[in-house]
Structure formats: structure tokens, C-alpha cells
Design an enzyme around this catalytic site. Structure first.
Site, PDB file in Angstrom:
ATOM      1  N   HIS A 223       0.831  -1.214   0.000  1.00 41.37           N
ATOM      2  CA  HIS A 223       0.000   0.000   0.000  1.00 41.37           C
ATOM      3  C   HIS A 223       0.863   1.261   0.000  1.00 41.37           C
ATOM      4  O   HIS A 223       0.694   2.155  -0.844  1.00 41.37           O
ATOM      5  CB  HIS A 223      -0.914  -0.035   1.235  1.00 41.37           C
ATOM      6  CG  HIS A 223      -1.851   1.114   1.345  1.00 41.37           C
ATOM      7  ND1 HIS A 223      -3.194   1.012   1.031  1.00 41.37           N
ATOM      8  CD2 HIS A 223      -1.665   2.404   1.736  1.00 41.37           C
ATOM      9  CE1 HIS A 223      -3.777   2.186   1.225  1.00 41.37           C
ATOM     10  NE2 HIS A 223      -2.874   3.041   1.666  1.00 41.37           N
ATOM     11  N   GLU A 224       1.790   1.332   0.949  1.00 44.97           N
ATOM     12  CA  GLU A 224       2.612   2.538   1.067  1.00 44.97           C
ATOM     13  C   GLU A 224       3.563   2.697  -0.122  1.00 44.97           C
ATOM     14  O   GLU A 224       3.868   3.813  -0.543  1.00 44.97           O
ATOM     15  CB  GLU A 224       3.404   2.513   2.381  1.00 44.97           C
ATOM     16  CG  GLU A 224       2.539   2.555   3.638  1.00 44.97           C
ATOM     17  CD  GLU A 224       1.589   3.745   3.678  1.00 44.97           C
ATOM     18  OE1 GLU A 224       1.938   4.812   3.128  1.00 44.97           O
ATOM     19  OE2 GLU A 224       0.488   3.603   4.246  1.00 44.97           O
ATOM     20  N   HIS A 227       1.817   4.616  -2.798  1.00 43.71           N
ATOM     21  CA  HIS A 227       1.942   6.068  -2.605  1.00 43.71           C
ATOM     22  C   HIS A 227       3.331   6.548  -3.057  1.00 43.71           C
ATOM     23  O   HIS A 227       3.466   7.594  -3.704  1.00 43.71           O
ATOM     24  CB  HIS A 227       1.743   6.431  -1.129  1.00 43.71           C
ATOM     25  CG  HIS A 227       0.340   6.276  -0.640  1.00 43.71           C
ATOM     26  ND1 HIS A 227      -0.736   6.848  -1.279  1.00 43.71           N
ATOM     27  CD2 HIS A 227      -0.161   5.624   0.447  1.00 43.71           C
ATOM     28  CE1 HIS A 227      -1.847   6.553  -0.612  1.00 43.71           C
ATOM     29  NE2 HIS A 227      -1.516   5.814   0.431  1.00 43.71           N
ATOM     30  N   HIS A 230       3.595   6.621  -6.813  1.00 43.04           N
ATOM     31  CA  HIS A 230       2.780   7.743  -7.298  1.00 43.04           C
ATOM     32  C   HIS A 230       3.575   9.046  -7.159  1.00 43.04           C
ATOM     33  O   HIS A 230       3.646   9.866  -8.085  1.00 43.04           O
ATOM     34  CB  HIS A 230       1.474   7.807  -6.492  1.00 43.04           C
ATOM     35  CG  HIS A 230       0.404   8.635  -7.127  1.00 43.04           C
ATOM     36  ND1 HIS A 230      -0.899   8.663  -6.668  1.00 43.04           N
ATOM     37  CD2 HIS A 230       0.433   9.496  -8.183  1.00 43.04           C
ATOM     38  CE1 HIS A 230      -1.613   9.476  -7.412  1.00 43.04           C
ATOM     39  NE2 HIS A 230      -0.828  10.006  -8.330  1.00 43.04           N
TER      40      HIS A 230
END
Length: 444
Positions: A223-224, A227, A230
Site C-alpha cells: 500500500h505505502e 503512494h 505515485h
């Protein structure tokens, strides 16, 4: 800002935590963290009930004060909207990002029309856990007692392998992020809890984790890193003033990475218990990030409308909104506890950043749409490749346009209710898999 400050003091500095004794004789005060651990790991329903009642009573004791604080926030929001010629607090909140009010309304309407998978899941859990009554505090306990530990090296390898469908450039970027000392991985004394990724333009993102070897930690890493990728792609392709992406699209890459990881881990394992745990991990994301956050967005919308129509706000009115919403979303399979209705008092976003939580749901729906377009066999290889490139362009776009326009370029139009159907479709697919694995585990 004063009402938010008062809420923070009342719910942190001045709150009185209640102590309970668990079935094993352990005595402890039920803080937010203690409650989360008990409902997620304690397989004794009576212990979960005690923790629930202890925590929620800490808020219920001051329900009139919480309602008064919230009323002042609702009145402040509407006064601010009126002074700037907006028709509602919602319109004013959405305007800076050029998001039509219809998107917010479509999210709520579409979710309410597609609660069947959620109700099906609660019924399945109730049966699998062997519960006579299913309560809100039963939502977090796993169906199977699965405690496999994953080393950090195993987690890195799994996440890296899972992102290969996005191409060499994405894979190499993730490999760089994992190998250059950007991550603070393990829990240490006085380190804050949770996980996050923060970008430093012209340097690189830094990540904080509290990796503990659980399956949840592996998914948190994925998940991290979503980020982080991105941020990396935005920084590489946009000048500083427009490099930061909005919250509206912030959870797209993170949840997309989680979906890739789930598919990869499901392909690699034949252990029924592990497959059940993996599917539940994915479903908990759908329930918590999409359905619960939409329910909360629905609550905010109704509460603001009460003030905007000149009516009163009391704890009983707020409780009734929550009671009706939980009944509508979860159905009759979940037994409603009186204390559950006070949940509006313990959600900081309602007080600190109104009309914020819906963005978790819109990001999740966008991610589901994009993932479907990139991986589903119903599209040709050429179409899937084009969708993959459009997705990567979205990650590269940073904040160079309003988020709705960015998503449209990637192939997702959230102004249409159909855009939200991808979530319930994926939910039903995972439920079919879950039922199959549970039957295998039982030998049926």
C-alpha cells in the site's frame, strides 16, 4: 477552528478510559489501540463485547457535549457556504477540486443500491464464526485462526513480483525505493504508530512502517509503496508547483498495489487457511475503505442537511441517522447495539475535516475500475496494454489538472453511477472464492 480544537481536547486529553477484565484474567484500560487489538485478535466474543462497551461508553458519557461541538461545526460550515453564495456546505467543500455534487450523491446512491454483497458477507461470517448474534465488534476477527509470519525479505520479494504486470519501469522504480534506505521498517521505542509515505520534491519519498511480520504488514508495505511510486512518477514528470496529487486520487495507486499483491499471493499458495486469510484481507479493504467510508459520507450529508434546513441537532438525532444507515447498509444479519449509534462521536474526520472521508471510497472505486480494465480477460491484450499506459499516465500527472479530469483520461468517469459497480462486482467475486475455500477447509 475552535470547535475542532475543543473536540481534540475532549476526545484525547480529557477522555476517561474504562477498565475491563478479560476472560483470561487480564485487566486493562480500553483505549482506541487496545480496542482495535482485542476486536481483531481475541476470539472470545464476550471479551470483544466488553471492549466495545468500555470504549463506546467513554464517548457516550459526553454525548451531549460531542453533539454540541458537532452542531457548531455544521453551523459554521453552512454559514461559510452561505457567505460565499454556495447552495450548501457540500457544494462549497467540493468546489476547489471542481468535483460536481452529483459525484458525491452518485457514490451514496450506487453504494446503497449495491449492499447485497455486504449483507451476504456478514451472513457468511456469522455462520463461519458460529455466532448466534453478529455485532459490529465481530467485524474484525478473522474467520480462520491464521498467524503465519512473513519476514521482511519475503514481503519485499512478494510485492516486487506482484507489480511486474505494470512493466519494467514501475518494477525498477519500486526496486529502487526498497533498496536505497528510504524505509524506516521496524517498530522502535517512541516511534509513532501506523505507516505513511511522504514525498520530498527533488530528493525522493521517505516511508515509515512498523513492520511486524503479519499478513497485514505485507499488504501495508504494498500500500505505502503505491503512494511512493505515485510520488516518484509525479515528481519525475511535473514541475514542483503541480507535482502534488490530490486526496481524491491519492488512494488509487496504493489500493491498486494491494490488488496486485492479492492476486499474486493467491496464485502461489494452495493452503486453504492462507487463501481464506488473503481473501478476507482483500474484503476487509472493500468493507472498511469503500462501504464504511461511504456510510460515513452519507451520515455527514444527512447531518449537514438537517442544519441547512433549520432543524435542531441532538445526540438522539445523530444516533438515529447512524442506526438507520447501519441497518440499511448491513441489513438484519447484524444486531444493532445501542452504543454502536454513538460512533459519530469517535470519528475525528467529522470534526477536523468535514466531507473528507468520501474520497477514500472514490479512490477505491477508481482503483477497482482501472484494475479491471488492465487485468480482465474480457478486454483484448491491446486494450489492456492501453489501459495500463493510461493508468501510468495518471500516476505521472501529479496535480496538473482537476482530479475528475485526470481520472477521465485514465478511463474512469465517476460522474456515472456505473463507475461504482466495479466494487460490488469484485466483492461478489471474492465472496465466491471465500465460500469455496471455507467449504474446502471443512472438507465439504
Amino acid at each position: 477552528g475552535v470547535p475542532s480544537d475543543i473536540y481534540s481536547e475532549l476526545s484525547t486529553s480529557d477522555i476517561k478510559w474504562n477498565e475491563i477484565e478479560l476472560s483470561d484474567g487480564t485487566k486493562l484500560p480500553i483505549t482506541n489501540a487496545a480496542y482495535s487489538k482485542i476486536v481483531a485478535t481475541n476470539r472470545n466474543q464476550e471479551d470483544r463485547k466488553k471492549a466495545f462497551e468500555a470504549l463506546y461508553n467513554s464517548f457516550n458519557t459526553n454525548k451531549n457535549t460531542y453533539a454540541s461541538i458537532y452542531k457548531s461545526i455544521l453551523q459554521r460550515d453552512f454559514a461559510s457556504a452561505q457567505s460565499r453564495n454556495y447552495s450548501s456546505s457540500l457544494e462549497k467543500s467540493l468546489n476547489p477540486k471542481d468535483i460536481p455534487v452529483e459525484v458525491y450523491q452518485s457514490l451514496i446512491e450506487s453504494t446503497k443500491e449495491n449492499t447485497a454483497p455486504l449483507k451476504r458477507y456478514i451472513a457468511l461470517r456469522k455462520k463461519a464464526l458460529g455466532l448466534k448474534e453478529y455485532h459490529y465488534y465481530d467485524n474484525s476477527i478473522n474467520i480462520v485462526d491464521y498467524n503465519k509470519e512473513f519476514s521482511y525479505e519475503e514481503a519485499k520479494e512478494s510485492v516486487l513480483e506482484s507489480v511486474k504486470p505494470l512493466g519494467d519501469s514501475y518494477y525498477n522504480g519500486l526496486n529502487t525505493a526498497l533498496g536505497e534506505g528510504w524505509l524506516d521498517v521496524y517498530e522502535t521505542s517512541n516511534k509513532r504508530s501506523g505507516a505513511y509515505s511522504i514525498n520530498i520534491y527533488d530528493v525522493h519519498p521517505y516511508m515509515l512502517l512498523n513492520y511486524n511480520g503479519t499478513m497485514d504488514s505485507v499488504f501495508t508495505l504494498a500500500h505505502e509503496l503505491g503512494h511512493t511510486m505515485h510520488s516518484m512518477l509525479s515528481t519525475e514528470n511535473q514541475p514542483y508547483p503541480i507535482s502534488s496529487y490530490t486526496i481524491f486520487v491519492a488512494e488509487v495507486a496504493s489500493t491498486f498495489n494491494e490488488r496486485l499483491l492479492l492476486d499474486n499471493m493467491l496464485k502461489k499458495t494452495t493452503d486453504s487457511k492462507e487463501r481464506i486469510a488473503l481473501i478476507e484481507q482483500a474484503i476487509s479493504g472493500i468493507v472498511g475503505t469503500y462501504y464504511i467510508q461511504t456510510l460515513f459520507a452519507d451520515y455527514e450529508y444527512q447531518a449537514h442537511q438537517i442544519v441547512e434546513s433549520g432543524k435542531a441537532i441532538t445526540p438522539e438525532i445523530l444516533n438515529n441517522i447512524m442506526a438507520n444507515l447501519f441497518s440499511e447498509y448491513f441489513g438484519n444479519e447484524m444486531s444493532m447495539d445501542e452504543l454502536q449509534k454513538i460512533i459519530w462521536a469517535r470519528i475525528p474526520h467529522f470534526y477536523n475535516s468535514p466531507y473528507y472521508v468520501y474520497q477514500y471510497a472514490t479512490s477505491f472505486a477508481s482503483s477497482a475500475n482501472l484494475y479491471n480494465r488492465i487485468t480482465s480477460d474480457k478486454y483484448t491484450p491491446e486494450e489492456r496494454e492501453a489501459s495500463k499506459n493510461a493508468y501510468l499516465e495518471l500516476l505521472k500527472s501529479g496535480g496538473n489538472d482537476h482530479p475528475m479530469n485526470q481520472l477521465k483520461k485514465a478511463g474512469v468517469d465517476l460522474s456515472k453511477k456505473d463507475a461504482f459497480l466495479a466494487v460490488s462486482t469484485e466483492f461478489n467475486r471474492l465472496l465466491d472464492l471465500l465460500e469455496e475455500e471455507i467449504n474446502k477447509e471443512k472438507g465439504e
